[in-house]
Design a protein around this motif. Structure first.
Motif, mmCIF file in Angstrom:
data_model
loop_
_atom_site.group_PDB
_atom_site.id
_atom_site.type_symbol
_atom_site.label_atom_id
_atom_site.label_comp_id
_atom_site.label_asym_id
_atom_site.label_seq_id
_atom_site.Cartn_x
_atom_site.Cartn_y
_atom_site.Cartn_z
ATOM 1 N N LEU A 75 0.797 -1.212 0.000
ATOM 2 C CA LEU A 75 0.000 0.000 0.000
ATOM 3 C C LEU A 75 0.843 1.283 0.000
ATOM 4 N N GLU B 290 4.083 20.892 5.507
ATOM 5 C CA GLU B 290 5.490 20.530 5.406
ATOM 6 C C GLU B 290 6.294 21.692 4.825
ATOM 7 N N LYS C 57 7.291 17.226 0.018
ATOM 8 C CA LYS C 57 5.819 17.273 0.015
ATOM 9 C C LYS C 57 5.226 16.686 1.280
ATOM 10 N N GLY C 58 6.018 15.935 2.027
ATOM 11 C CA GLY C 58 5.524 15.344 3.269
ATOM 12 C C GLY C 58 6.711 14.889 4.092
ATOM 13 N N ALA D 127 -1.331 -0.188 6.361
ATOM 14 C CA ALA D 127 -0.276 0.831 6.206
ATOM 15 C C ALA D 127 0.573 0.907 7.471
ATOM 16 N N SER E 83 4.225 9.249 -3.344
ATOM 17 C CA SER E 83 4.230 10.497 -4.109
ATOM 18 C C SER E 83 4.554 11.681 -3.195
ATOM 19 N N ILE F 139 -0.586 17.966 12.359
ATOM 20 C CA ILE F 139 0.555 17.866 13.268
ATOM 21 C C ILE F 139 1.502 19.038 13.056
ATOM 22 N N LEU G 129 9.111 9.058 5.982
ATOM 23 C CA LEU G 129 8.565 7.929 6.755
ATOM 24 C C LEU G 129 9.512 6.731 6.750
ATOM 25 N N LYS H 206 10.021 5.204 15.042
ATOM 26 C CA LYS H 206 9.517 6.495 15.503
ATOM 27 C C LYS H 206 8.130 6.447 16.147
ATOM 28 N N TYR H 207 7.182 5.820 15.444
ATOM 29 C CA TYR H 207 5.787 5.936 15.871
ATOM 30 C C TYR H 207 5.351 4.798 16.761
HETATM 31 C C1 HEC Z 1 -0.555 14.651 -1.180
HETATM 32 C C2 HEC Z 1 0.597 14.303 -0.369
HETATM 33 C C3 HEC Z 1 0.445 13.153 0.630
HETATM 34 C C4 HEC Z 1 0.028 11.842 0.398
HETATM 35 C C5 HEC Z 1 -0.405 11.208 -0.903
HETATM 36 C C6 HEC Z 1 0.143 11.165 1.672
HETATM 37 N N1 HEC Z 1 0.606 12.040 2.642
HETATM 38 FE FE1 HEC Z 1 0.990 11.574 4.574
HETATM 39 N N2 HEC Z 1 1.456 13.530 4.947
HETATM 40 C C7 HEC Z 1 1.486 14.549 4.013
HETATM 41 C C8 HEC Z 1 1.757 15.810 4.691
HETATM 42 C C9 HEC Z 1 1.869 17.181 4.036
HETATM 43 C C10 HEC Z 1 1.872 15.502 6.067
HETATM 44 C C11 HEC Z 1 2.072 16.462 7.242
HETATM 45 C C12 HEC Z 1 0.653 16.672 7.769
HETATM 46 C C13 HEC Z 1 0.568 17.295 9.116
HETATM 47 O O1 HEC Z 1 1.572 17.724 9.650
HETATM 48 O O2 HEC Z 1 -0.534 17.347 9.678
HETATM 49 C C14 HEC Z 1 1.689 14.060 6.196
HETATM 50 C C15 HEC Z 1 1.778 13.354 7.399
HETATM 51 C C16 HEC Z 1 1.747 11.985 7.513
HETATM 52 C C17 HEC Z 1 2.036 11.263 8.729
HETATM 53 C C18 HEC Z 1 2.438 11.890 10.047
HETATM 54 C C19 HEC Z 1 3.862 12.342 9.897
HETATM 55 C C20 HEC Z 1 4.401 13.124 11.045
HETATM 56 O O3 HEC Z 1 5.024 12.538 11.934
HETATM 57 O O4 HEC Z 1 4.234 14.335 11.040
HETATM 58 C C21 HEC Z 1 1.890 9.932 8.441
HETATM 59 C C22 HEC Z 1 2.112 8.763 9.390
HETATM 60 C C23 HEC Z 1 1.501 9.833 7.055
HETATM 61 N N3 HEC Z 1 1.426 11.097 6.515
HETATM 62 C C24 HEC Z 1 1.254 8.647 6.387
HETATM 63 C C25 HEC Z 1 0.781 8.570 5.084
HETATM 64 C C26 HEC Z 1 0.399 7.330 4.436
HETATM 65 C C27 HEC Z 1 0.443 5.945 5.082
HETATM 66 C C28 HEC Z 1 0.005 7.664 3.163
HETATM 67 C C29 HEC Z 1 -0.512 6.745 2.070
HETATM 68 C C30 HEC Z 1 -1.724 6.027 2.401
HETATM 69 C C31 HEC Z 1 0.137 9.114 3.021
HETATM 70 N N4 HEC Z 1 0.611 9.610 4.201
HETATM 71 C C32 HEC Z 1 -0.146 9.822 1.865
HETATM 72 C C33 HEC Z 1 1.272 14.404 2.659
HETATM 73 C C34 HEC Z 1 0.808 13.258 2.043
#
Ligand code: HEC
Ligand code: HEC
Length: 226
Positions: free
Chosen positions: A22, A79, A48-49, A113, A29, A74, A52, A58-59
């Motif tokens: 997944l 980001e 973009k994020g 996930a 992306s 968070i 991980l 970490k988590y």
């Molecule tokens: C369009 C871009 C995008 C996609 C696609 C995306 N994320 Fe994110 N993700 C982000 C961003 C931006 C943040 C920071 C959000 C916040 O701080 O609230 C984040 C935060 C997170 C966090 C928390 C990270 C932290 O410690 O601050 C987790 C866990 C996470 N994403 C998991 C996933 C998973 C699993 C997927 C796929 C199912 C996914 N994300 C898909 C953009 C994305």
């Protein structure tokens, strides 16, 4: 006909799992799961994020499962900080209208996930170096260490609207993060993220312990307030 299409779909998704599952399909992306997305300032701005790739170090798994179903912000400015500063606004005012909500997963997908994320553990070595002493700290003493001595509040919220905006909020850090990770990241952020805004302040061992106790206490407080 319909049956055939169903079989084709099914094998497609099995293929996705065999290929890394997944995360690779829906998350890469925006998130790097194999190494730091940024080793230069230019790359840091382009992220973009959050990374991980060390999620398993970490988590807390239970937090992942619940957050992925119902994500709450968070990083108050997302980001990419500068993207969301209101033009002409007084400093540090965030234009929340430009922030997008995080994708929310079904219970099954969130569980899948989270399980995949928990397998990403490139830094067992750093975690093994940390030992969290049992202990508690009063809120007042904790704030003294966190804010007055080390200036951590310049970048971190300790209540939903109290503190700095350029780092992740820390009032739910105790639910989100493994305590050994907190200690290790405070000790040396660059060991985890070669390029990050968080400075290595050379915090002493005793104060690292106090900060971890403080962040755990903050989290209990915010959970009780709900
Ligand atoms: C369009 C871009 C995008 C996609 C696609 C995306 N994320 Fe994110 N993700 C982000 C961003 C931006 C943040 C920071 C959000 C916040 O701080 O609230 C984040 C935060 C997170 C966090 C928390 C990270 C932290 O410690 O601050 C987790 C866990 C996470 N994403 C998991 C996933 C998973 C699993 C997927 C796929 C199912 C996914 N994300 C898909 C953009 C994305
Ligand atoms: C100049 C801003 C800044 C200062 C000052 C700062 N931090 Fe950070 N901190 C950050 C940023 C940005 C991150 C996210 C790093 C990343 O994931 O790339 C972070 C991450 C963290 C994390 C991990 C949280 C998470 O969810 O990933 C902890 C714990 C933390 N900081 C504690 C502290 C403590 C304790 C201090 C004071 C000694 C401090 N920080 C000072 C900017 C700062």
């Amino acid at each position: 006909m319909q049956k055939l299409a169903f079989v084709a779909l099914l094998s497609l998704s099995t293929f996705a799992f065999a290929d890394g599952g997944l995360l690779k399909k829906d998350c890469v992306s925006c998130h790097n799961i194999s190494g730091p997305a940024a080793t230069t300032l230019k790359e840091l701005w382009a992220k973009k994020g959050p990374d991980l790739f060390y999620a398993g170090n970490k988590y807390r798994q239970a937090w992942l499962v619940s957050w992925l179903q119902k994500p709450q912000r968070i990083r108050p400015a997302g980001e990419f900080y500068e993207d969301h500063i209101k033009p002409g606004a007084k400093s540090d005012e965030i234009d929340v209208t430009t922030l997008k909500d995080h994708v929310a997963l079904s219970k099954e997908d969130a569980t899948e996930a989270a399980a995949e994320l928990m397998q990403l553990k490139p830094h067992d070595d750093l975690i093994a170096k940390e030992k969290i002493e049992p202990g508690t700290i009063t809120k007042q003493a904790g704030e003294m260490v966190f804010d007055k001595f080390w200036g951590c509040m310049a970048c971190h919220l300790i209540e939903p609207e109290y503190g700095g905006l350029s780092g992740p909020e820390l009032y739910t850090a105790g639910q989100r993060l493994q305590p050994e990770f907190m200690a290790s990241f405070i000790r040396n952020p660059q060991a985890w993220q070669p390029k990050t805004w968080m400075p290595n302040k050379g915090v002493s061992e005793g104060n690292i312990q106090k900060m971890v106790h403080y962040l755990q206490a903050l989290s209990e407080e915010s959970a009780n307030a709900k």
